[in-house]
Design a protein around this motif. Sequence first.
Motif, mmCIF file in Angstrom:
data_model
loop_
_atom_site.group_PDB
_atom_site.id
_atom_site.type_symbol
_atom_site.label_atom_id
_atom_site.label_comp_id
_atom_site.label_asym_id
_atom_site.label_seq_id
_atom_site.Cartn_x
_atom_site.Cartn_y
_atom_site.Cartn_z
ATOM 1 N N GLU A 179 3.739 10.044 -7.444
ATOM 2 C CA GLU A 179 4.682 10.344 -8.522
ATOM 3 C C GLU A 179 3.947 10.576 -9.839
ATOM 4 N N LYS A 180 2.961 9.750 -10.105
ATOM 5 C CA LYS A 180 2.194 9.916 -11.336
ATOM 6 C C LYS A 180 1.421 11.238 -11.326
ATOM 7 N N GLN A 181 0.906 11.634 -10.167
ATOM 8 C CA GLN A 181 0.198 12.907 -10.063
ATOM 9 C C GLN A 181 1.144 14.075 -10.326
ATOM 10 N N LYS A 182 2.359 13.986 -9.775
ATOM 11 C CA LYS A 182 3.340 15.052 -10.002
ATOM 12 C C LYS A 182 3.731 15.122 -11.471
ATOM 13 N N ARG A 214 0.830 -1.208 0.000
ATOM 14 C CA ARG A 214 0.000 0.000 0.000
ATOM 15 C C ARG A 214 0.865 1.258 0.000
ATOM 16 N N VAL A 215 1.976 1.256 0.762
ATOM 17 C CA VAL A 215 2.879 2.411 0.795
ATOM 18 C C VAL A 215 3.482 2.617 -0.589
ATOM 19 N N ASP A 216 3.912 1.515 -1.241
ATOM 20 C CA ASP A 216 4.479 1.626 -2.593
ATOM 21 C C ASP A 216 3.438 2.150 -3.579
ATOM 22 N N ASN A 217 2.240 1.656 -3.484
ATOM 23 C CA ASN A 217 1.174 2.123 -4.381
ATOM 24 C C ASN A 217 0.888 3.599 -4.177
ATOM 25 N N GLN A 218 0.880 4.038 -2.924
ATOM 26 C CA GLN A 218 0.639 5.455 -2.628
ATOM 27 C C GLN A 218 1.761 6.312 -3.209
ATOM 28 N N ARG A 219 2.997 5.865 -3.041
ATOM 29 C CA ARG A 219 4.146 6.603 -3.565
ATOM 30 C C ARG A 219 4.071 6.685 -5.095
#
Length: 163
Positions: free
Chosen positions: A130-133, A121-126
């Motif tokens: 990144e994709k949003q940025k 979940r932490v990796d998915n959030q990260r």
Amino acid sequence: MRSKLFLGIFLLAYSIASSVLATPAEEARLEQLNKIEQELELQREWAKYRWGKAQAECHQKYWVNYCIGSARTQYRKEIDPITEQEIALHDEQRKLRKSLKDQEDIKRAADRASPVKAAERVDNQREFEEKQKAAAARAADLEQRRKDAPKRAQENKAGTQLD
């Protein structure tokens, strides 16, 4: 410290889940109850068929209301035991389904509490951030290019004059 906490929660939940996992006997019992329910439904359909046939025959007789009343009494004698069996059957099915659902919920909770899933979940959030940025950067670049478009068009016009 945090990973030890997650590991402790995971082991606790896993030990609880493994002790109350759906047993094959419960699943087999539920399957058996479903077959009994189908048999009762078939009995009910036959009773309805006989009731309809008796009603049709009653309309051919002189004493229609008396005949229909007798047919209805016979129908109720057939249907009432079936209804009682269905009520008891549905209660037992409901209890088994609730038990199976509770066991599945415990299993899912243990699965969610695992350190592996937490890390995922932490990796998915990260990755999401990144994709949003990256999308925001692309949008800003596109907006900048749109603002500069008239200037670039003017420069292209000035540079491509033929004599």
